[in-house]
Design an enzyme around this catalytic site. Structure first.
Site, PDB file in Angstrom:
ATOM      1  N   ARG A  15     -12.482   8.787 -17.537  1.00  0.00           N
ATOM      2  CA  ARG A  15     -12.617   8.120 -16.234  1.00  0.00           C
ATOM      3  C   ARG A  15     -12.356   6.625 -16.394  1.00  0.00           C
ATOM      4  O   ARG A  15     -11.723   5.993 -15.561  1.00  0.00           O
ATOM      5  CB  ARG A  15     -14.015   8.380 -15.628  1.00  0.00           C
ATOM      6  CG  ARG A  15     -14.271   7.524 -14.402  1.00  0.00           C
ATOM      7  CD  ARG A  15     -15.432   7.950 -13.523  1.00  0.00           C
ATOM      8  NE  ARG A  15     -16.584   8.498 -14.182  1.00  0.00           N
ATOM      9  CZ  ARG A  15     -17.454   7.808 -14.924  1.00  0.00           C
ATOM     10  NH1 ARG A  15     -17.314   6.509 -15.109  1.00  0.00           N
ATOM     11  NH2 ARG A  15     -18.486   8.416 -15.475  1.00  0.00           N
TER      12      ARG A  15
ATOM     13  N   LYS B 210       4.127   9.651  -2.053  1.00  0.00           N
ATOM     14  CA  LYS B 210       5.380   9.587  -1.314  1.00  0.00           C
ATOM     15  C   LYS B 210       6.553   9.289  -2.258  1.00  0.00           C
ATOM     16  O   LYS B 210       6.795  10.060  -3.145  1.00  0.00           O
ATOM     17  CB  LYS B 210       5.239   8.563  -0.188  1.00  0.00           C
ATOM     18  CG  LYS B 210       3.943   8.733   0.646  1.00  0.00           C
ATOM     19  CD  LYS B 210       3.908  10.072   1.327  1.00  0.00           C
ATOM     20  CE  LYS B 210       2.735  10.331   2.243  1.00  0.00           C
ATOM     21  NZ  LYS B 210       1.404  10.007   1.811  1.00  0.00           N
TER      22      LYS B 210
ATOM     23  N   TYR C 214      -0.763   4.003   9.140  1.00  0.00           N
ATOM     24  CA  TYR C 214      -0.999   5.433   8.920  1.00  0.00           C
ATOM     25  C   TYR C 214      -2.351   5.809   9.552  1.00  0.00           C
ATOM     26  O   TYR C 214      -3.345   5.083   9.377  1.00  0.00           O
ATOM     27  CB  TYR C 214      -0.986   5.720   7.408  1.00  0.00           C
ATOM     28  CG  TYR C 214      -1.505   7.086   7.063  1.00  0.00           C
ATOM     29  CD1 TYR C 214      -0.961   8.228   7.647  1.00  0.00           C
ATOM     30  CD2 TYR C 214      -2.556   7.257   6.167  1.00  0.00           C
ATOM     31  CE1 TYR C 214      -1.453   9.487   7.347  1.00  0.00           C
ATOM     32  CE2 TYR C 214      -3.050   8.509   5.857  1.00  0.00           C
ATOM     33  CZ  TYR C 214      -2.485   9.627   6.453  1.00  0.00           C
ATOM     34  OH  TYR C 214      -2.975  10.881   6.167  1.00  0.00           O
TER      35      TYR C 214
ATOM     36  N   ASP D  23       0.737  -2.560   2.270  1.00  0.00           N
ATOM     37  CA  ASP D  23       1.017  -1.166   1.934  1.00  0.00           C
ATOM     38  C   ASP D  23       2.538  -1.014   1.919  1.00  0.00           C
ATOM     39  O   ASP D  23       3.190  -1.102   2.955  1.00  0.00           O
ATOM     40  CB  ASP D  23       0.358  -0.256   2.986  1.00  0.00           C
ATOM     41  CG  ASP D  23       0.524   1.219   2.674  1.00  0.00           C
ATOM     42  OD1 ASP D  23       1.526   1.580   2.035  1.00  0.00           O
ATOM     43  OD2 ASP D  23      -0.338   2.020   3.096  1.00  0.00           O
TER      44      ASP D  23
HETATM   45  O1  P1T Z   1      -2.139  10.670   1.515  1.00  0.00           O
HETATM   46  P1  P1T Z   1      -2.554   9.563   0.574  1.00  0.00           P
HETATM   47  O2  P1T Z   1      -1.887   9.630  -0.773  1.00  0.00           O
HETATM   48  O3  P1T Z   1      -4.037   9.395   0.476  1.00  0.00           O
HETATM   49  O4  P1T Z   1      -1.973   8.188   1.212  1.00  0.00           O
HETATM   50  C1  P1T Z   1      -2.390   7.691   2.441  1.00  0.00           C
HETATM   51  C2  P1T Z   1      -1.309   6.848   3.028  1.00  0.00           C
HETATM   52  C3  P1T Z   1      -1.366   5.476   2.873  1.00  0.00           C
HETATM   53  N1  P1T Z   1      -0.424   4.659   3.384  1.00  0.00           N
HETATM   54  C4  P1T Z   1       0.630   5.153   4.061  1.00  0.00           C
HETATM   55  C5  P1T Z   1       1.646   4.217   4.633  1.00  0.00           C
HETATM   56  C6  P1T Z   1       0.762   6.535   4.246  1.00  0.00           C
HETATM   57  O5  P1T Z   1       1.832   6.987   4.932  1.00  0.00           O
HETATM   58  C7  P1T Z   1      -0.236   7.414   3.726  1.00  0.00           C
HETATM   59  C8  P1T Z   1      -0.159   8.889   3.913  1.00  0.00           C
HETATM   60  N2  P1T Z   1       0.715   9.310   4.918  1.00  0.00           N
HETATM   61  C9  P1T Z   1       0.964  10.611   5.282  1.00  0.00           C
HETATM   62  C10 P1T Z   1       0.369  11.666   4.696  1.00  0.00           C
HETATM   63  C11 P1T Z   1       1.949  10.790   6.355  1.00  0.00           C
HETATM   64  O6  P1T Z   1       2.469  11.906   6.561  1.00  0.00           O
HETATM   65  O7  P1T Z   1       2.239   9.801   7.021  1.00  0.00           O
END
Ligand code: P1T
Length: 389
Positions: free
Chosen positions: A56, A206, A109, A181
């Site tokens: 961890r 992503k 998001y 972001d």
């Molecule tokens: O899903 P996660 O890895 O926890 O990430 C969240 C997140 C943060 N910032 C942006 C700009 C994002 O698009 C996302 C997650 N977005 C999707 C799952 C979506 O389909 O838009």
């Protein structure tokens, strides 16, 4: 962690953090092994072996990924997390306390807004959402409790762009942290730290991972004091990725450059074709001259990415019919993978926002978001066209 040995983006993405160890009993692996051990034996009580105590706190596979992540964003430090939202949570928990206020772009998001509005609100952290395409809106929202500015650019799902450099000057003048972001463009097309941001956050799920097979988050930064706080909380809170997740993410990063080039190459072709289709009301893509921040986008970024948002000339029933006819695009949340995805923000990724807020922003029932993959663009266009027809 900074490694200046490699110059080009692709070389950095492939080699950083993964140099073969040919000395000290190293085996010369050209790919960092997946170190699954949860704990590490030591010879003496006070001397952790090679700095490792417990996975961890630190794990050799995660360390390699974190080094790679840092290099991609021209940062000194990189940190990997179990998801994008875990990374976001660590930022808020590390930099803010009860009573503090943050200013965020109004289009984010849906899960990020849910985190701010429904989780951190219970801990006394307040948020003002502003249209950050005009930096003056940020200045107006600053209060004495304000500590941080949170941006996405381009935003999810409306692809609004804000001027990172101009906003970083506002942040510096008012002693506020600036978090960007950078999920939608990836470090291949945009590096917010170079434009004055303090921290960059990614949903590595992503483009960074790139193959829709791993959930992950990352933070990149160069300030050692903030890094120490984040690293302390990474261990104290424990939202870390598994060694296998780290391996998958690193494997994805190696092809980030060629994937991003192809995503963008396909996206502009589809955006232009959609713009001409009679059943499409409006196309939003930062690489189109019709995008309101096209000029800023060209100045600030090295490319326009692979996400297109568009409005069809119809209602929710037309949207459902259109989506049901698609054969190549999968109807699914998420983005940034090699395969093309299509989704309906109002009912899917942004369903956690109240309807009035969605409508005020422009996330209407006829709004569709597409994550353009790296398939043959003719197959993608034929699929969209037959479904629209
Ligand atoms: O899903 P996660 O890895 O926890 O990430 C969240 C997140 C943060 N910032 C942006 C700009 C994002 O698009 C996302 C997650 N977005 C999707 C799952 C979506 O389909 O838009």
């Amino acid at each position: 962690m900074k490694n200046d040995k490699y110059k080009g983006f692709a070389t950095k993405a492939i080699h950083s953090g993964e140099e073969p160890n040919l000395k000290d009993g190293g085996t010369g692996d050209v790919v960092v092994p997946i170190h699954i051990s949860s704990t590490f034996a030591r010879k003496e009580i006070e001397v952790p072996t090679a700095g490792y105590e417990y996975s961890r706190s630190l794990n050799p596979t995660r360390k390699a990924l974190e080094e790679k992540l840092a290099v991609l964003e021209n940062a000194k430090y990189g940190l990997a997390f179990a998801s994008g939202l875990a990374a976001e949570s660590i930022i808020i928990l590390s930099l803010l306390k009860s009573g503090d206020h943050l200013i965020a772009f109004d289009d984010l998001y849906g899960g990020t807004k849910r985190l701010f509005n429904k989780v951190f609100s219970d801990f006394g952290i307040t948020v003002t959402y502003v249209n950050a395409t005009n930096p003056n809106n940020i200045i107006t929202a600053i209060k004495k409790e304000t500590k941080l500015i949170w941006l996405e650019t381009p935003t999810n799902p409306l692809l609004k762009i804000c001027d990172i450099k101009a906003i970083s000057e506002i942040a510096k003048k008012n002693e506020l942290y600036l978090v960007v972001d950078n999920t939608f463009l990836s470090p291949y097309f945009q590096n917010p730290l170079d434009l004055g941001a303090d921290l960059v956050v990614h949903s590595s799920t992503k483009y960074i991972g790139g193959h829709s097979d791993v959930i992950g988050g990352s933070i990149m930064l160069s300030d050692s004091t903030i890094y120490e706080k984040l690293q302390f909380n990474q261990n104290a809170i424990g939202a870390i990725p598994s060694p296998f997740d780290c391996f998958l993410t690193m494997r994805g990063i190696k092809t980030l450059e060629i994937r991003m080039k192809k995503h963008a190459e396909n996206a502009i072709v589809l955006a232009r074709a959609l713009e001409k289709h009679p059943k499409i009301k409006k196309v939003i893509y930062p690489g189109l001259e019709s995008h309101p921040q096209f000029v800023l986008s060209k100045k600030q970024c090295r490319g326009f990415g692979g996400i297109i948002t568009f409005l069809i000339d119809g209602d929710i029933n037309n949207v459902k019919k259109f989506m049901a006819k698609l054969k190549v695009f999968a109807l699914a949340e998420s983005l940034g993978g090699v395969e093309s995805l299509i989704e309906h923000p109002a009912l899917m990724t942004h369903a956690s926002l109240v309807q009035t807020e969605r409508e005020k922003l422009g996330i209407t029932d006829n709004l569709i978001r597409v994550s353009v993959g790296i398939e043959d663009v003719s197959d993608l266009w034929n699929d969209l066209q037959q479904a629209l027809d």
